[in-house]
Design an enzyme around this catalytic site. Structure first.
Site, PDB file in Angstrom:
ATOM      1  CG  HIS A 167       5.778  33.167  14.446  1.00 51.02           C
ATOM      2  ND1 HIS A 167       6.728  33.867  13.753  1.00 51.02           N
ATOM      3  CD2 HIS A 167       5.958  33.473  15.766  1.00 51.02           C
ATOM      4  CE1 HIS A 167       7.457  34.578  14.602  1.00 51.02           C
ATOM      5  NE2 HIS A 167       7.019  34.346  15.831  1.00 51.02           N
ATOM      6  CD  GLU A 170       4.934  33.022  10.648  1.00 48.49           C
ATOM      7  OE1 GLU A 170       4.807  34.146  11.164  1.00 48.49           O
ATOM      8  OE2 GLU A 170       5.985  32.354  10.735  1.00 48.49           O
ATOM      9  CG  HIS A 260       9.493  32.161  10.648  1.00 48.80           C
ATOM     10  ND1 HIS A 260       8.840  32.601  11.769  1.00 48.80           N
ATOM     11  CD2 HIS A 260      10.614  31.529  11.081  1.00 48.80           C
ATOM     12  CE1 HIS A 260       9.551  32.270  12.843  1.00 48.80           C
ATOM     13  NE2 HIS A 260      10.630  31.615  12.464  1.00 48.80           N
ATOM     14  CD  GLU A 336       9.950  35.447   7.689  1.00 42.41           C
ATOM     15  OE1 GLU A 336       8.771  35.111   7.419  1.00 42.41           O
ATOM     16  OE2 GLU A 336      10.345  35.693   8.853  1.00 42.41           O
TER      17      GLU A 336
HETATM   18 ZN   LIG Z   1       7.137  33.857  11.733  1.00 41.18          ZN
END
Ligand SMILES: [Zn+2]
Length: 375
Positions: A167, A170, A260, A336
């Site tokens: 992504h 990010e 992420h 994350e």
């Molecule tokens: Zn992500």
């Protein structure tokens, strides 16, 4: 006044820019997609030392409206040091409040990680005798997909994979990889030397070059969310995943960390493989050992907050970490980091930022080191 986003990872649409307290903006959607949340633009103003209000009018319809609650936008004068500025969200409008001290300043959703810096990172890493730069293929826009192989493959060595920025918005994920690489390539660092005696690292610092340069939040040039392509990637829609998965199949995977950022949750956390069909006692013990080692490695990590656990057998196998965990029966996590701050260790001036992401990447090596024999 003037606002520009015509540069690497720029994203903003100007609706109105004629009065300092009535600047109105929209964030642009990712190409061929409805996702949007990443913004990055430059404000030029003749009204220095005067109060400016910048209103992002479509914030409430973005991909993750909860991401704006208690969120503070990032700003910079020199594009090196980034700081937080007062920001309010009323459910629809995101209002950034600032008094510029210089003629121009930059704003972004998070500290940007430029394509140029990415190219510099590859060449810097290649100067280490431990590193080989491997060209895996090309994106839809014609950019290179590059992997760094760290260490020498040999019988019995573990294969450790790290991917970042599926992504593209990010950007903390690539700051994480930069910190991890700096530590891993430091010849005076005993943990790194021991890791490289026992394993080889395969690191893809940027899984989504096109989305990064285009200023996307979540998708590649074709509007495809790469982290839903791991069951059946294609050269047409998701060459980034196609090439990386092929390489994984060729060399094998004993540990996979996919890095992420999460828009809403103000903590660092991991999401594991408890919902994959092959999940068993061994996998569970390995995951627990890694989480415990991570907790010991850095107070930036925690296990209280995160995603709900998947019920047995219900994991989404199009997602990288679960797809790889199932295919290779290995330790496999999504990591994350927050866009806001780590609420366990708040730092109001910077929030979570580039430096903390790098440090977190570096400390992740300790957690890997602690479980390397069990992989
Ligand atoms: Zn992500």
């Amino acid at each position: 006044m003037y606002i520009s986003s015509a540069f690497d990872s720029g994203n903003i649409e100007v609706l109105r820019c004629d009065s300092p307290e009535q600047i109105e903006l929209n964030i642009k959607k990712d190409n061929e997609s409805d996702f949007f949340q990443w913004f990055h633009f430059k404000l030029v103003t003749s009204a220095q030392q005067q109060h400016h209000l910048l209103t992002i009018k479509n914030a409430g319809s973005s991909a993750y409206p909860k991401g704006w609650e208690n969120y503070h936008a990032m700003a910079s004068y020199d594009r090196d040091e980034w700081f937080r500025v007062p920001t309010e969200f009323d459910g629809q409008n995101l209002v950034i409040s600032v008094t510029p001290e210089q003629e121009s300043m930059y704003f972004a959703y998070f500290v940007p990680y430029s394509w140029d810096r990415h190219l510099d990172l590859l060449q810097w890493a290649q100067q280490s005798a431990w590193v080989s730069q491997v060209h895996l293929g090309e994106t839809i826009d014609g950019r290179e997909i590059t992997m760094l192989m760290v260490g020498e493959p040999a019988e019995g060595k573990k294969n450790i994979w790290i991917t970042a920025r599926q992504h593209p918005g990010e950007s903390m994920a690539e700051w994480f990889v930069e910190g991890l690489l700096e530590h891993l390539l430091n010849e005076d660092e005993p943990i790194s030397r021991e890791l490289l005696e026992k394993s080889v690292f395969y690191i893809v610092p940027n899984m989504n070059p096109d989305g990064s340069v285009r200023g996307h939040l979540r998708t590649n040039a074709a509007g495809v969310n790469l982290n839903r392509e791991w069951a059946n990637p294609s050269l047409e829609k998701s060459p980034e995943v196609f090439h990386v998965l092929n390489k994984m199949q060729e060399v094998g995977v004993d540990c996979f960390l996919d890095v992420h950022g999460d828009e809403a949750i103000p903590y660092n956390f991991v999401a594991g493989c408890e919902g994959i069909p092959s999940y068993d006692e061994r996998h569970k013990n390995l995951e627990n050992a890694f989480r415990e080692a991570y907790l010991r490695a850095t107070p930036e990590f925690q296990v209280k907050h995160g995603y709900d656990l998947d019920a047995p057998g219900t994991a989404n196998l199009t997602v990288a970490s679960t797809a790889v965990g199932e295919r290779f029966k290995c330790l496999s996590f999504t990591i994350e980091m927050p866009f806001k701050d780590n609420d366990d260790l708040p730092a109001p001036y910077t929030g979570w930022n580039d430096l903390r992401s790098s440090q977190f990447g570096r400390d992740t090596l300790r957690a890997i080191h602690a479980v390397i024999e069990q992989l």
